[in-house]
Motif scaffolding. Structure first.
Motif, PDB file in Angstrom:
ATOM      1  N   SER A  15     -75.211 -62.934  52.694  1.00  0.00           N
ATOM      2  CA  SER A  15     -73.799 -62.955  53.079  1.00  0.00           C
ATOM      3  C   SER A  15     -73.674 -63.080  54.595  1.00  0.00           C
ATOM      4  CB  SER A  15     -73.105 -61.684  52.578  1.00  0.00           C
ATOM      5  OG  SER A  15     -73.768 -60.532  53.056  1.00  0.00           O
ATOM      6  N   GLY A  16     -72.439 -62.953  55.085  1.00  0.00           N
ATOM      7  CA  GLY A  16     -72.216 -63.068  56.523  1.00  0.00           C
ATOM      8  C   GLY A  16     -72.159 -64.515  56.966  1.00  0.00           C
ATOM      9  N   ASN A  17     -72.276 -64.716  58.254  1.00  0.00           N
ATOM     10  CA  ASN A  17     -72.170 -66.052  58.846  1.00  0.00           C
ATOM     11  C   ASN A  17     -73.542 -66.674  59.090  1.00  0.00           C
ATOM     12  OD1 ASN A  17     -69.448 -65.541  58.918  1.00  0.00           O
ATOM     13  ND2 ASN A  17     -69.368 -65.149  61.108  1.00  0.00           N
ATOM     14  N   ILE A  18     -73.564 -67.992  59.163  1.00  0.00           N
ATOM     15  CA  ILE A  18     -74.754 -68.691  59.666  1.00  0.00           C
ATOM     16  C   ILE A  18     -74.792 -68.451  61.171  1.00  0.00           C
ATOM     17  CG2 ILE A  18     -75.887 -70.919  59.965  1.00  0.00           C
ATOM     18  CD1 ILE A  18     -74.282 -71.906  57.541  1.00  0.00           C
ATOM     19  N   PRO A  19     -75.892 -67.953  61.728  1.00  0.00           N
ATOM     20  CA  PRO A  19     -75.923 -67.670  63.170  1.00  0.00           C
ATOM     21  C   PRO A  19     -75.489 -68.867  64.006  1.00  0.00           C
ATOM     22  CG  PRO A  19     -77.887 -66.801  62.106  1.00  0.00           C
ATOM     23  CD  PRO A  19     -77.166 -67.613  61.063  1.00  0.00           C
ATOM     24  N   ALA A  20     -74.581 -68.616  64.934  1.00  0.00           N
ATOM     25  CA  ALA A  20     -74.053 -69.695  65.775  1.00  0.00           C
ATOM     26  C   ALA A  20     -75.153 -70.371  66.586  1.00  0.00           C
ATOM     27  CB  ALA A  20     -72.977 -69.138  66.706  1.00  0.00           C
ATOM     28  N   GLU A  21     -76.209 -69.642  66.854  1.00  0.00           N
ATOM     29  CA  GLU A  21     -77.290 -70.160  67.694  1.00  0.00           C
ATOM     30  C   GLU A  21     -78.350 -70.936  66.916  1.00  0.00           C
ATOM     31  OE1 GLU A  21     -75.735 -66.204  69.238  1.00  0.00           O
ATOM     32  OE2 GLU A  21     -76.420 -67.028  67.326  1.00  0.00           O
ATOM     33  N   ILE A  22     -78.115 -71.188  65.643  1.00  0.00           N
ATOM     34  CA  ILE A  22     -79.155 -71.770  64.795  1.00  0.00           C
ATOM     35  C   ILE A  22     -79.628 -73.135  65.299  1.00  0.00           C
ATOM     36  CG2 ILE A  22     -77.640 -73.001  63.164  1.00  0.00           C
ATOM     37  CD1 ILE A  22     -79.567 -71.754  60.953  1.00  0.00           C
ATOM     38  N   GLY A  23     -78.811 -73.802  66.096  1.00  0.00           N
ATOM     39  CA  GLY A  23     -79.193 -75.098  66.654  1.00  0.00           C
ATOM     40  C   GLY A  23     -80.394 -75.038  67.576  1.00  0.00           C
ATOM     41  N   LYS A  24     -80.813 -73.842  67.953  1.00  0.00           N
ATOM     42  CA  LYS A  24     -81.999 -73.705  68.798  1.00  0.00           C
ATOM     43  C   LYS A  24     -83.285 -74.039  68.039  1.00  0.00           C
ATOM     44  CE  LYS A  24     -79.995 -70.229  71.902  1.00  0.00           C
ATOM     45  NZ  LYS A  24     -80.091 -68.853  72.434  1.00  0.00           N
ATOM     46  N   LEU A  25     -83.188 -74.118  66.715  1.00  0.00           N
ATOM     47  CA  LEU A  25     -84.360 -74.490  65.912  1.00  0.00           C
ATOM     48  C   LEU A  25     -84.486 -76.014  65.923  1.00  0.00           C
ATOM     49  CD1 LEU A  25     -83.888 -72.011  62.926  1.00  0.00           C
ATOM     50  CD2 LEU A  25     -85.404 -71.771  64.904  1.00  0.00           C
ATOM     51  N   LYS A  26     -84.978 -76.540  66.993  1.00  0.00           N
ATOM     52  CA  LYS A  26     -84.985 -77.992  67.237  1.00  0.00           C
ATOM     53  C   LYS A  26     -85.925 -78.776  66.335  1.00  0.00           C
ATOM     54  CE  LYS A  26     -82.231 -77.513  70.823  1.00  0.00           C
ATOM     55  NZ  LYS A  26     -80.807 -77.914  70.744  1.00  0.00           N
ATOM     56  N   GLU A  27     -86.911 -78.097  65.728  1.00  0.00           N
ATOM     57  CA  GLU A  27     -87.898 -78.804  64.913  1.00  0.00           C
ATOM     58  C   GLU A  27     -87.506 -78.880  63.437  1.00  0.00           C
ATOM     59  OE1 GLU A  27     -90.420 -80.314  66.409  1.00  0.00           O
ATOM     60  OE2 GLU A  27     -89.598 -79.541  68.290  1.00  0.00           O
ATOM     61  N   ILE A  28     -86.427 -78.238  63.079  1.00  0.00           N
ATOM     62  CA  ILE A  28     -86.025 -78.165  61.669  1.00  0.00           C
ATOM     63  C   ILE A  28     -85.802 -79.547  61.056  1.00  0.00           C
ATOM     64  CG2 ILE A  28     -84.026 -77.632  60.221  1.00  0.00           C
ATOM     65  CD1 ILE A  28     -85.589 -75.242  60.327  1.00  0.00           C
ATOM     66  N   GLU A  29     -86.417 -79.763  59.900  1.00  0.00           N
ATOM     67  CA  GLU A  29     -86.187 -80.970  59.106  1.00  0.00           C
ATOM     68  C   GLU A  29     -85.443 -80.643  57.815  1.00  0.00           C
ATOM     69  OE1 GLU A  29     -89.821 -83.049  58.425  1.00  0.00           O
ATOM     70  OE2 GLU A  29     -90.307 -83.231  60.567  1.00  0.00           O
ATOM     71  N   VAL A  30     -85.666 -79.443  57.297  1.00  0.00           N
ATOM     72  CA  VAL A  30     -85.011 -78.997  56.071  1.00  0.00           C
ATOM     73  C   VAL A  30     -84.344 -77.657  56.318  1.00  0.00           C
ATOM     74  CG1 VAL A  30     -85.334 -78.286  53.672  1.00  0.00           C
ATOM     75  CG2 VAL A  30     -86.690 -80.179  54.611  1.00  0.00           C
ATOM     76  N   LEU A  31     -83.024 -77.597  56.083  1.00  0.00           N
ATOM     77  CA  LEU A  31     -82.286 -76.340  56.170  1.00  0.00           C
ATOM     78  C   LEU A  31     -81.525 -76.167  54.860  1.00  0.00           C
ATOM     79  CD1 LEU A  31     -81.329 -73.851  57.720  1.00  0.00           C
ATOM     80  CD2 LEU A  31     -79.473 -75.231  58.668  1.00  0.00           C
ATOM     81  N   ASP A  32     -81.982 -75.241  54.040  1.00  0.00           N
ATOM     82  CA  ASP A  32     -81.371 -75.011  52.729  1.00  0.00           C
ATOM     83  C   ASP A  32     -80.947 -73.545  52.627  1.00  0.00           C
ATOM     84  OD1 ASP A  32     -80.596 -74.815  50.109  1.00  0.00           O
ATOM     85  OD2 ASP A  32     -82.333 -75.854  49.282  1.00  0.00           O
ATOM     86  N   LEU A  33     -79.636 -73.339  52.770  1.00  0.00           N
ATOM     87  CA  LEU A  33     -79.051 -72.007  52.637  1.00  0.00           C
ATOM     88  C   LEU A  33     -78.087 -71.984  51.457  1.00  0.00           C
ATOM     89  CD1 LEU A  33     -78.258 -71.313  56.417  1.00  0.00           C
ATOM     90  CD2 LEU A  33     -80.340 -70.760  55.152  1.00  0.00           C
ATOM     91  N   SER A  34     -78.295 -72.885  50.521  1.00  0.00           N
ATOM     92  CA  SER A  34     -77.370 -73.070  49.411  1.00  0.00           C
ATOM     93  C   SER A  34     -77.427 -71.921  48.413  1.00  0.00           C
ATOM     94  CB  SER A  34     -77.685 -74.386  48.699  1.00  0.00           C
ATOM     95  OG  SER A  34     -79.005 -74.376  48.195  1.00  0.00           O
ATOM     96  N   PHE A  35     -76.338 -71.833  47.622  1.00  0.00           N
ATOM     97  CA  PHE A  35     -76.250 -70.891  46.518  1.00  0.00           C
ATOM     98  C   PHE A  35     -76.423 -69.448  47.013  1.00  0.00           C
ATOM     99  CE2 PHE A  35     -76.414 -71.910  41.813  1.00  0.00           C
ATOM    100  CZ  PHE A  35     -75.839 -70.704  41.424  1.00  0.00           C
ATOM    101  N   ASN A  36     -75.646 -69.105  48.032  1.00  0.00           N
ATOM    102  CA  ASN A  36     -75.616 -67.743  48.555  1.00  0.00           C
ATOM    103  C   ASN A  36     -74.161 -67.292  48.648  1.00  0.00           C
ATOM    104  OD1 ASN A  36     -78.390 -66.595  49.424  1.00  0.00           O
ATOM    105  ND2 ASN A  36     -78.509 -68.726  50.082  1.00  0.00           N
TER     106      ASN A  36
END
Length: 284
Positions: free
Chosen positions: A99-120
């Protein structure tokens, strides 16, 4: 000499097993563990063991490059410290109870190719910083309660192939920049509260294979430019307020045969004329 060689191999193996990630990365993982009720996970971590042995964690060159914990009974929030996993290429927390928010700073993960936070149970808006993750290929945030608009800068994700935001409470129009994603193959925006028109610039999305805008509040003419998308195999844009003419080929792609809602909330069908390659509107 043989004993020395055996000792050397044993030492080398031990070093590879117990190679340590940075304290900053380890602390980020521990924070996630505690904030998501790690003691109740289906598969738990032994926090006294090396990070490389923790379930769902992949370590390469002493850096955490992948964290995959789908359907593992995570209950709680994502800590801001997650951004300290600076080498992370994949973050998969699908089908938990976060629950809660997606961290506003998540863009700092510059190497990310897959971001799956679905079904939460995530709420709040999609952080605009996500648009800074230029290596992103797969963005899956579906089945949450996310609100607000799709970030205007989404078109900066030029490597993006899958955008799946369905079943949220997203409002506003589709950002113009989205139509500039030439690598995009799958766009699933159905069951939100989107408004506005589908731009003719959709023809720029030449790799598009699957488009779903089902169950929104979009209006205007259905752009004929959709027919220029030669890779388009699946489409569902029904249960909006689109009007106008469509060809037989275009209508055949829509699984609900272009069923729309008029201003009175009555279902109407964009039916295809037998004699010409266009459609007429009639009530269903």
């Amino acid at each position: 000499m043989k004993k020395l060689y055996t000792l050397f191999l044993t030492l080398l193996f031990s070093l590879s097993i117990f190679a340590a990630v940075s304290q900053s990365e380890k602390n980020a993982l521990i924070k996630l563990y505690h904030l998501t009720n790690g003691n109740q996970w289906h598969t738990k971590w032994n926090l006294s063991a090396p990070v490389s042995t923790w379930y769902g964690v992949v370590v390469q060159d002493d850096k955490v490059i992948s964290l995959r914990l789908p359907d593992n009974n995570l209950v709680g929030e994502i800590p801001v410290e997650i951004v300290n996993l600076v080498s992370l290429q994949a973050l998969d927390l699908h089908k938990n109870r976060i629950s809660g928010n997606i961290p506003a700073e998540i863009g700092k993960l510059k190497e990310i190719e897959v971001l799956d936070l679905s079904f939460n149970k995530l709420s709040g808006t999609i952080p605009s910083s996500i648009c800074e993750m230029s290596n992103m290929k797969d963005l899956e945030l579906f089945m949450n309660t996310l609100s607000g608009e799709i970030p205007m800068q989404i078109g900066a994700l030029q490597q993006l192939e899958t955008l799946s935001l369905f079943n949220n409470e997203i409002v506003g129009e589709i950002p113009n920049s989205l139509y500039n994603l030439k690598a995009i193959k799958v766009v699933l925006l159905n069951s939100n509260k989107l408004v506005g028109q589908l731009s003719r610039d959709v023809e720029n999305m030449t790799a598009l294979e699957n488009l779903s805008l089902f169950d929104n509040n979009m209006i205007g003419q259905i752009p004929s430019e959709l027919e220029k998308l030669r890779n388009l195999k699946e489409m569902n844009i029904s249960y909006n307020k689109f009007v106008g003419f469509v060809s037989r080929d275009l209508a055949a792609l829509d699984t609900l045969n272009m069923t729309m809602l008029n201003e009175q909330g009555i279902t109407v069908l964009l039916d295809v004329s037998i004699g010409v390659n266009s459609a007429i509107v009639s009530e269903d």
